[in-house]
Design a protein around this motif. Structure first.
Motif, PDB file in Angstrom:
ATOM      1  N   VAL A  93     -11.655   6.052  85.471  1.00  0.00           N
ATOM      2  CA  VAL A  93     -13.103   5.836  85.311  1.00  0.00           C
ATOM      3  C   VAL A  93     -13.391   4.678  84.346  1.00  0.00           C
ATOM      4  CG1 VAL A  93     -15.195   6.918  84.357  1.00  0.00           C
ATOM      5  CG2 VAL A  93     -13.823   8.127  86.068  1.00  0.00           C
ATOM      6  N   PRO A  94     -12.789   4.660  83.133  1.00  0.00           N
ATOM      7  CA  PRO A  94     -13.064   3.512  82.250  1.00  0.00           C
ATOM      8  C   PRO A  94     -12.475   2.204  82.774  1.00  0.00           C
ATOM      9  CG  PRO A  94     -11.555   5.075  81.190  1.00  0.00           C
ATOM     10  CD  PRO A  94     -12.044   5.721  82.440  1.00  0.00           C
ATOM     11  N   GLU A  95     -11.349   2.275  83.506  1.00  0.00           N
ATOM     12  CA  GLU A  95     -10.777   1.029  84.040  1.00  0.00           C
ATOM     13  C   GLU A  95     -11.705   0.396  85.079  1.00  0.00           C
ATOM     14  OE1 GLU A  95      -6.766   2.020  85.224  1.00  0.00           O
ATOM     15  OE2 GLU A  95      -6.213   2.292  83.112  1.00  0.00           O
ATOM     16  N   LEU A  96     -12.262   1.245  85.937  1.00  0.00           N
ATOM     17  CA  LEU A  96     -13.206   0.718  86.936  1.00  0.00           C
ATOM     18  C   LEU A  96     -14.446   0.149  86.233  1.00  0.00           C
ATOM     19  CD1 LEU A  96     -13.392   0.493  90.017  1.00  0.00           C
ATOM     20  CD2 LEU A  96     -14.609   2.684  90.044  1.00  0.00           C
ATOM     21  N   ALA A  97     -14.901   0.864  85.207  1.00  0.00           N
ATOM     22  CA  ALA A  97     -16.065   0.376  84.437  1.00  0.00           C
ATOM     23  C   ALA A  97     -15.751  -0.962  83.781  1.00  0.00           C
ATOM     24  CB  ALA A  97     -16.457   1.408  83.380  1.00  0.00           C
ATOM     25  N   ALA A  98     -14.509  -1.125  83.303  1.00  0.00           N
ATOM     26  CA  ALA A  98     -14.136  -2.381  82.630  1.00  0.00           C
ATOM     27  C   ALA A  98     -14.209  -3.562  83.595  1.00  0.00           C
ATOM     28  CB  ALA A  98     -12.747  -2.259  82.022  1.00  0.00           C
ATOM     29  N   SER A  99     -13.811  -3.323  84.871  1.00  0.00           N
ATOM     30  CA  SER A  99     -13.898  -4.426  85.858  1.00  0.00           C
ATOM     31  C   SER A  99     -15.343  -4.845  86.061  1.00  0.00           C
ATOM     32  CB  SER A  99     -13.372  -3.982  87.230  1.00  0.00           C
ATOM     33  OG  SER A  99     -12.101  -3.503  87.132  1.00  0.00           O
ATOM     34  N   ALA A 100     -16.232  -3.859  86.162  1.00  0.00           N
ATOM     35  CA  ALA A 100     -17.654  -4.192  86.358  1.00  0.00           C
ATOM     36  C   ALA A 100     -18.213  -4.860  85.102  1.00  0.00           C
ATOM     37  CB  ALA A 100     -18.439  -2.919  86.681  1.00  0.00           C
ATOM     38  N   ALA A 101     -17.851  -4.317  83.933  1.00  0.00           N
ATOM     39  CA  ALA A 101     -18.401  -4.835  82.675  1.00  0.00           C
ATOM     40  C   ALA A 101     -17.952  -6.276  82.416  1.00  0.00           C
ATOM     41  CB  ALA A 101     -17.983  -3.931  81.516  1.00  0.00           C
ATOM     42  N   ALA A 102     -16.699  -6.587  82.792  1.00  0.00           N
ATOM     43  CA  ALA A 102     -16.212  -7.959  82.571  1.00  0.00           C
ATOM     44  C   ALA A 102     -17.097  -8.959  83.331  1.00  0.00           C
ATOM     45  CB  ALA A 102     -14.757  -8.067  83.028  1.00  0.00           C
ATOM     46  N   LYS A 103     -17.530  -8.573  84.525  1.00  0.00           N
ATOM     47  CA  LYS A 103     -18.406  -9.475  85.310  1.00  0.00           C
ATOM     48  C   LYS A 103     -19.786  -9.592  84.655  1.00  0.00           C
ATOM     49  CE  LYS A 103     -16.065  -8.006  89.502  1.00  0.00           C
ATOM     50  NZ  LYS A 103     -16.162  -7.075  90.629  1.00  0.00           N
ATOM     51  N   ALA A 104     -20.313  -8.464  84.188  1.00  0.00           N
ATOM     52  CA  ALA A 104     -21.636  -8.505  83.542  1.00  0.00           C
ATOM     53  C   ALA A 104     -21.587  -9.360  82.268  1.00  0.00           C
ATOM     54  CB  ALA A 104     -22.099  -7.083  83.220  1.00  0.00           C
ATOM     55  N   PHE A 117     -22.531   4.953  78.343  1.00  0.00           N
ATOM     56  CA  PHE A 117     -21.621   5.188  79.469  1.00  0.00           C
ATOM     57  C   PHE A 117     -22.069   6.441  80.199  1.00  0.00           C
ATOM     58  CE2 PHE A 117     -17.238   3.950  80.902  1.00  0.00           C
ATOM     59  CZ  PHE A 117     -17.182   4.803  81.992  1.00  0.00           C
ATOM     60  N   SER A 118     -22.206   6.347  81.504  1.00  0.00           N
ATOM     61  CA  SER A 118     -22.613   7.514  82.294  1.00  0.00           C
ATOM     62  C   SER A 118     -21.588   7.791  83.394  1.00  0.00           C
ATOM     63  CB  SER A 118     -23.979   7.244  82.932  1.00  0.00           C
ATOM     64  OG  SER A 118     -24.324   8.291  83.807  1.00  0.00           O
ATOM     65  N   THR A 119     -21.181   9.052  83.501  1.00  0.00           N
ATOM     66  CA  THR A 119     -20.277   9.452  84.583  1.00  0.00           C
ATOM     67  C   THR A 119     -20.371  10.957  84.815  1.00  0.00           C
ATOM     68  OG1 THR A 119     -17.990   9.362  85.402  1.00  0.00           O
ATOM     69  CG2 THR A 119     -18.259   9.846  83.067  1.00  0.00           C
ATOM     70  N   TYR A 120     -20.056  11.401  86.037  1.00  0.00           N
ATOM     71  CA  TYR A 120     -19.887  12.840  86.262  1.00  0.00           C
ATOM     72  C   TYR A 120     -18.403  13.184  86.351  1.00  0.00           C
ATOM     73  CZ  TYR A 120     -19.299  11.799  91.337  1.00  0.00           C
ATOM     74  OH  TYR A 120     -18.881  11.307  92.544  1.00  0.00           O
ATOM     75  N   SER A 121     -17.551  12.147  86.178  1.00  0.00           N
ATOM     76  CA  SER A 121     -16.137  12.305  86.508  1.00  0.00           C
ATOM     77  C   SER A 121     -15.227  12.484  85.304  1.00  0.00           C
ATOM     78  CB  SER A 121     -15.658  11.089  87.296  1.00  0.00           C
ATOM     79  OG  SER A 121     -16.584  10.726  88.261  1.00  0.00           O
ATOM     80  N   GLY A 122     -15.714  13.052  84.240  1.00  0.00           N
ATOM     81  CA  GLY A 122     -14.826  13.224  83.087  1.00  0.00           C
ATOM     82  C   GLY A 122     -15.125  14.523  82.365  1.00  0.00           C
ATOM     83  N   ALA A 123     -14.189  15.004  81.576  1.00  0.00           N
ATOM     84  CA  ALA A 123     -14.410  16.242  80.829  1.00  0.00           C
ATOM     85  C   ALA A 123     -13.472  16.246  79.636  1.00  0.00           C
ATOM     86  CB  ALA A 123     -14.146  17.446  81.723  1.00  0.00           C
ATOM     87  N   ARG A 124     -13.573  15.198  78.822  1.00  0.00           N
ATOM     88  CA  ARG A 124     -12.604  15.069  77.731  1.00  0.00           C
ATOM     89  C   ARG A 124     -13.230  14.226  76.610  1.00  0.00           C
ATOM     90  NH1 ARG A 124      -6.813  13.184  79.704  1.00  0.00           N
ATOM     91  NH2 ARG A 124      -6.608  15.385  80.183  1.00  0.00           N
ATOM     92  N   ALA A 153     -14.714   8.377  78.129  1.00  0.00           N
ATOM     93  CA  ALA A 153     -14.572   7.070  78.786  1.00  0.00           C
ATOM     94  C   ALA A 153     -15.248   5.950  78.003  1.00  0.00           C
ATOM     95  CB  ALA A 153     -15.161   7.154  80.188  1.00  0.00           C
ATOM     96  N   ASP A 154     -16.270   6.268  77.217  1.00  0.00           N
ATOM     97  CA  ASP A 154     -16.948   5.225  76.438  1.00  0.00           C
ATOM     98  C   ASP A 154     -15.989   4.629  75.396  1.00  0.00           C
ATOM     99  OD1 ASP A 154     -16.939   7.687  75.102  1.00  0.00           O
ATOM    100  OD2 ASP A 154     -18.663   7.144  73.857  1.00  0.00           O
TER     101      ASP A 154
END
Ligand SMILES: CCCCCCCCCCCCCCCCCC(=O)SCCNC(=O)CCNC(=O)[C@H](O)C(C)(C)COP(=O)(O)OP(=O)(O)OC[C@H]1O[C@@H](n2cnc3c(N)ncnc32)[C@H](O)[C@@H]1OP(=O)(O)O
Length: 411
Positions: A121-132, A148-155, A159-160
């Protein structure tokens, strides 16, 4: 200590920005595996060893296609009913073979899902963030806040924290994590970013939304129509936006100014959309009344928003970034607002190319919208005012009014 102490009012004014928050950069990313909607029923029932469940496969196919009779033949028009042509997913056959428990939601597979999601989840976010960040034009170390917003984590740390490391953000970056907001996570994040940017002079807020369906993937089951619906609609993706007020010229260029934001909860709809983390992954329910409920509530939200601004608006004079939760949602909203054909083109395009990526989707729509507006500038002038709307559990409606400054060329 020469000068007289400032008043609290003066301090407060000095701390706040002068202008409205604005979008200064947008980026998106998807995992590499792309699945065509036409191929997905065969793929899904095969990889979950469920080919014997022919009635459920037929239901998935009914959600995908209109059945039109032409010349007395059953003529099927591909992808029409769901409005989706393809989706991207992190989960692939290799990963599924290594984690066969994922196909059965009764088995305790949450640990393995969270392990994978915590990295992906954070790796995918990093790809998007690098472009922004590249579009924004300033170094990542100048980001002051991260949402950071996601439904895909529980730890935790979450991810932030990982994204901040991946991007090399400053240790003083102020982080906020939104979990399980589902499809309104993007809208909520943008609204919070607006508040932060306008109330902290010089703040530059990175919004990152990243969703991978792996947390909620399991095999088909009789009596569980939500899963079949989920398998028809959802996909994986990440979106990132940089938001700040008082852009520093010439480096920062505002794409959209954020003029007004509100959240509305539709009464007595608590059970209409729900998500719950269980030992077997995330379970969810989506009522078939969702399109109707949204259709009968969005106009009130829009009237209230434009009344609050004192701007008189004709719906067809605006640009639109609506969360494409499903084709029927867009159809209902288009119908109740009397929108012309093409007004929701950015939302329909994103739905068709990526499916519903939950909270992330509205960022893809904003990205698509600004591309379309830049292309249109050669002809007639693009609309000055527009709207972002996102929906999710609650039922929650996020509404934001945008103003487009006259500086969209070349995006
Ligand atoms: C490659 C990627 C892999 C992905 C893996 C996926 C893993 C799952 C991940 C899930 C993550 C979950 C996150 C949850 C976040 C929630 C936030 C939201 O956006 S909220 C989501 C917001 N999105 C929405 O609310 C979806 C909006 N709905 C739509 O867009 C349309 O209803 C449609 C496209 C689904 C069907 O077109 P329409 O014109 O209605 O067509 P018809 O009238 O002809 O019906 C055809 C069949 O569909 C049936 N059916 C319909 N609804 C439901 C339902 N809710 N429930 C169950 N079934 C439903 C209906 O009963 C019929 O079956 P049958 O009677 O023949 O057996």
């Amino acid at each position: 200590m020469g000068s007289a102490p400032a008043t609290v009012g003066e301090i407060r004014r000095a701390q706040r920005a002068d202008g409205p928050a604005a979008v200064l950069g947008i980026g998106t990313a998807n995992p590499p595996t792309c699945v065509a909607q036409d191929d997905y029923p065969d793929y899904y029932f095969r990889v979950t060893n469920s080919e014997h469940l022919t009635d459920l496969k037929a239901k998935l196919t009914r959600i995908y296609y209109w059945n039109k009779r032409a010349h007395n033949e059953l003529h099927i028009i591909s992808g029409k009913k769901s409005g989706i042509k393809q989706r991207f997913m992190h989960l692939n056959e290799e990963l599924l073979a290594a984690n066969p428990d994922f196909t059965d939601r009764a088995l305790p597979s949450l640990d393995a899902r969270v392990d994978i999601a915590s990295a992906a989840v954070p790796e995918l976010a990093a790809s998007a963030a690098a472009k922004a960040i590249a579009e924004w034009g300033r170094p990542a170390t100048e980001i002051t806040h991260l949402i950071f917003s996601t439904y895909s984590g529980a730890r935790a740390p979450s991810a932030d924290r990982r994204l901040a490391s991946l991007l090399g953000l400053s240790p003083t970056v102020s982080r906020t994590m939104l979990n399980l907001h589902g499809c309104y996570g993007g809208g909520r994040s943008l609204q919070l970013a607006k508040e932060l940017a306008e109330n902290n002079r010089g703040a530059r807020v990175l919004v990152a939304c990243s969703e991978i369906t792996l947390i909620a993937f399991y095999g088909p089951e009789g009596g569980c129509p939500d899963n079949i619906l989920g398998q028809a609609l959802f996909g994986d993706g990440a979106g990132a936006v940089i938001i700040g007020a008082d852009p520093v010229s010439p480096v920062e260029r505002p794409l959209f100014e954020m003029a007004f934001a509100s959240q509305t909860t539709i009464p007595e709809t608590e059970d209409a959309i729900s998500m719950e983390i269980t030992k077997g992954g995330m379970e969810y329910h989506i009522s078939n009344q969702v399109p109707r409920l949204l259709g009968s509530n969005v106009e009130r939200c829009l009237i209230d928003a434009f009344d609050a601004l004192g701007v008189s608006a004709k719906w067809n004079d605006l640009f639109w970034a609506i969360h494409p939760g499903g084709r029927a949602i867009l159809d209902h909203i288009e119908g109740v607002l009397g929108l012309d054909d093409g007004k929701l083109a950015a939302s329909r395009h994103v739905l068709s190319q990526f499916g519903n990526m939950s909270g992330t989707t509205v960022i893809f729509v904003l990205d698509e919208l600004r591309r379309r507006r830049a292309a249109k500038q050669e002809g007639k002038a693009p609309e000055e005012w527009g709207v972002v709307m996102a929906f999710g559990p609650g039922i929650t409606i996020e509404t934001m009014v945008l103003h487009a400054p006259g500086s969209l060329e070349g995006n």
